[in-house]
Design an enzyme around this catalytic site. Structure first.
Site, PDB file in Angstrom:
ATOM      1  N   ASP A 141       0.831  -1.197   0.000  1.00  0.00           N
ATOM      2  CA  ASP A 141       0.000   0.000   0.000  1.00  0.00           C
ATOM      3  C   ASP A 141       0.866   1.247   0.000  1.00  0.00           C
ATOM      4  O   ASP A 141       0.446   2.307   0.463  1.00  0.00           O
ATOM      5  CB  ASP A 141      -0.922  -0.022   1.227  1.00  0.00           C
ATOM      6  CG  ASP A 141      -2.054   0.998   1.102  1.00  0.00           C
ATOM      7  OD1 ASP A 141      -2.635   1.359   2.138  1.00  0.00           O
ATOM      8  OD2 ASP A 141      -2.330   1.448  -0.028  1.00  0.00           O
ATOM      9  N   LYS A 144       2.912   3.444  -5.515  1.00  0.00           N
ATOM     10  CA  LYS A 144       2.390   2.437  -6.472  1.00  0.00           C
ATOM     11  C   LYS A 144       3.472   2.055  -7.488  1.00  0.00           C
ATOM     12  O   LYS A 144       3.490   0.931  -7.959  1.00  0.00           O
ATOM     13  CB  LYS A 144       1.138   2.977  -7.162  1.00  0.00           C
ATOM     14  CG  LYS A 144       0.115   3.600  -6.195  1.00  0.00           C
ATOM     15  CD  LYS A 144      -0.160   2.761  -4.962  1.00  0.00           C
ATOM     16  CE  LYS A 144      -0.737   3.566  -3.807  1.00  0.00           C
ATOM     17  NZ  LYS A 144      -0.779   2.797  -2.540  1.00  0.00           N
ATOM     18  N   ASP A 169      -3.173  -2.892  -2.579  1.00  0.00           N
ATOM     19  CA  ASP A 169      -4.232  -1.891  -2.639  1.00  0.00           C
ATOM     20  C   ASP A 169      -4.060  -1.046  -3.908  1.00  0.00           C
ATOM     21  O   ASP A 169      -2.989  -1.020  -4.523  1.00  0.00           O
ATOM     22  CB  ASP A 169      -4.174  -0.985  -1.395  1.00  0.00           C
ATOM     23  CG  ASP A 169      -5.395  -0.073  -1.303  1.00  0.00           C
ATOM     24  OD1 ASP A 169      -5.289   0.992  -0.666  1.00  0.00           O
ATOM     25  OD2 ASP A 169      -6.449  -0.402  -1.887  1.00  0.00           O
ATOM     26  N   ASN A 170      -5.114  -0.358  -4.308  1.00  0.00           N
ATOM     27  CA  ASN A 170      -5.071   0.678  -5.353  1.00  0.00           C
ATOM     28  C   ASN A 170      -4.725   0.174  -6.742  1.00  0.00           C
ATOM     29  O   ASN A 170      -4.008   0.829  -7.499  1.00  0.00           O
ATOM     30  CB  ASN A 170      -4.078   1.780  -4.945  1.00  0.00           C
ATOM     31  CG  ASN A 170      -4.376   2.312  -3.583  1.00  0.00           C
ATOM     32  OD1 ASN A 170      -3.539   2.236  -2.690  1.00  0.00           O
ATOM     33  ND2 ASN A 170      -5.571   2.821  -3.373  1.00  0.00           N
ATOM     34  N   GLU A 199     -11.380   4.378  -1.347  1.00  0.00           N
ATOM     35  CA  GLU A 199     -11.839   4.712   0.003  1.00  0.00           C
ATOM     36  C   GLU A 199     -12.647   6.015   0.024  1.00  0.00           C
ATOM     37  O   GLU A 199     -12.270   7.004  -0.586  1.00  0.00           O
ATOM     38  CB  GLU A 199     -10.634   4.839   0.967  1.00  0.00           C
ATOM     39  CG  GLU A 199      -9.484   5.689   0.500  1.00  0.00           C
ATOM     40  CD  GLU A 199      -8.404   4.884  -0.211  1.00  0.00           C
ATOM     41  OE1 GLU A 199      -8.729   3.835  -0.799  1.00  0.00           O
ATOM     42  OE2 GLU A 199      -7.253   5.314  -0.201  1.00  0.00           O
TER      43      GLU A 199
END
Ligand SMILES: C[C@H](C[C@H]1O[C@@H](n2cnc3c(N)ncnc32)[C@H](O)[C@@H]1O)NC(=O)c1cc(-c2ccc(F)cc2)cc(O)c1O
Ligand SMILES: [Mg+2]
Length: 214
Positions: A141, A144, A169-170, A199
């Protein structure tokens, strides 16, 4: 002097959450970020997917890359068995300072080792420094653009074993296209995309779960 957003998140936790109650800490952060100020916590919708993966893996060893304010750190730590070893890496000292206090408010400071510094510096040192052979679960997380390089670094350092689970994530927003391409095309991983939302918004985002097969 002006407070920072992480400091305002910490204040919301200290005001609205019960000491020693991780669920109330999670709720306080989600309420603050839904009603007052957006912040880059994994959030409750993706957080429930994170919880289900943690519970399924029931890991003895966990690595989190990118602590931020400690929201996902608290979610993960609250689900770990007592013998588990959990390391979370955070690059930014100001974020790390807030995260330590959020983790302590949840009463989980004995379950987590927060290490300040860059993942690429620390990953090669984890075995000797923390006496960990391999990770059962890694939650990615952080930046990136570093997901792929750090995954290759973990492979090279022998930190992954057959069955190790990477949860990123993402995947859509901000996105990690080179990482996703790698784990989905490599014969060394079995990947699955959990579709969700960014989120505290209606934008699409999701988590990529990849099992190391080697
Ligand atoms: C990168 C951040 C998370 C944290 O990671 C630490 N970090 C970095 N690089 C390293 C390292 N190499 N080693 C250790 N820690 C490291 C940093 O200091 C942050 O605290 N996360 C995000 O940027 C992030 C952004 C968004 C987002 C989405 C839509 C938008 F319009 C705007 C932002 C959503 C998310 O869900 C995120 O997670
Ligand atoms: Mg994130």
């Amino acid at each position: 002097t002006q407070s920072t957003r992480p400091q305002r998140i910490l204040s919301a936790v200290q005001k609205n959450a019960t000491r020693g109650d991780p669920r109330s800490v999670i709720r306080a952060i989600d309420q603050f970020c839904s009603q007052k100020e957006w912040a880059m916590n994994v959030g409750n919708e993706k957080g429930c997917i994170l919880d289900s993966v943690v519970s399924e893996v029931n890991p003895a060893t966990v690595l989190e890359l990118g602590t931020y304010c400690g929201y996902s750190t608290v979610r993960i730590a609250s689900l770990l068995p007592p013998y588990a070893k959990f390391i979370t890496l955070e690059f930014n000292p100001d974020f790390a300072a807030v995260a330590r206090q959020v983790i302590a408010w949840a009463g989980l400071e004995d379950k987590v080792q927060l290490v300040e510094g860059a993942s690429s510096d620390w990953i090669p040192k984890i075995k000797e420094q923390f006496g960990i052979k391999t990770f059962d679960l890694v939650f990615l997380d952080h930046w990136k653009e570093h997901y792929l390089s750090d995954t290759k670094l973990m492979e090279e350092c022998g930190l992954l074993r057959k069955g190790s689970v990477l949860l990123a994530d993402n995947v859509i927003c901000p996105g990690a296209p080179d990482y996703v391409e790698y784990v989905r095309s490599s014969p060394r991983y079995k990947s699955h995309y959990f579709r969700s939302h960014l989120e505290y918004t209606k934008a699409e985002d999701g988590l990529e779960k990849s099992v190391f097969l080697e």
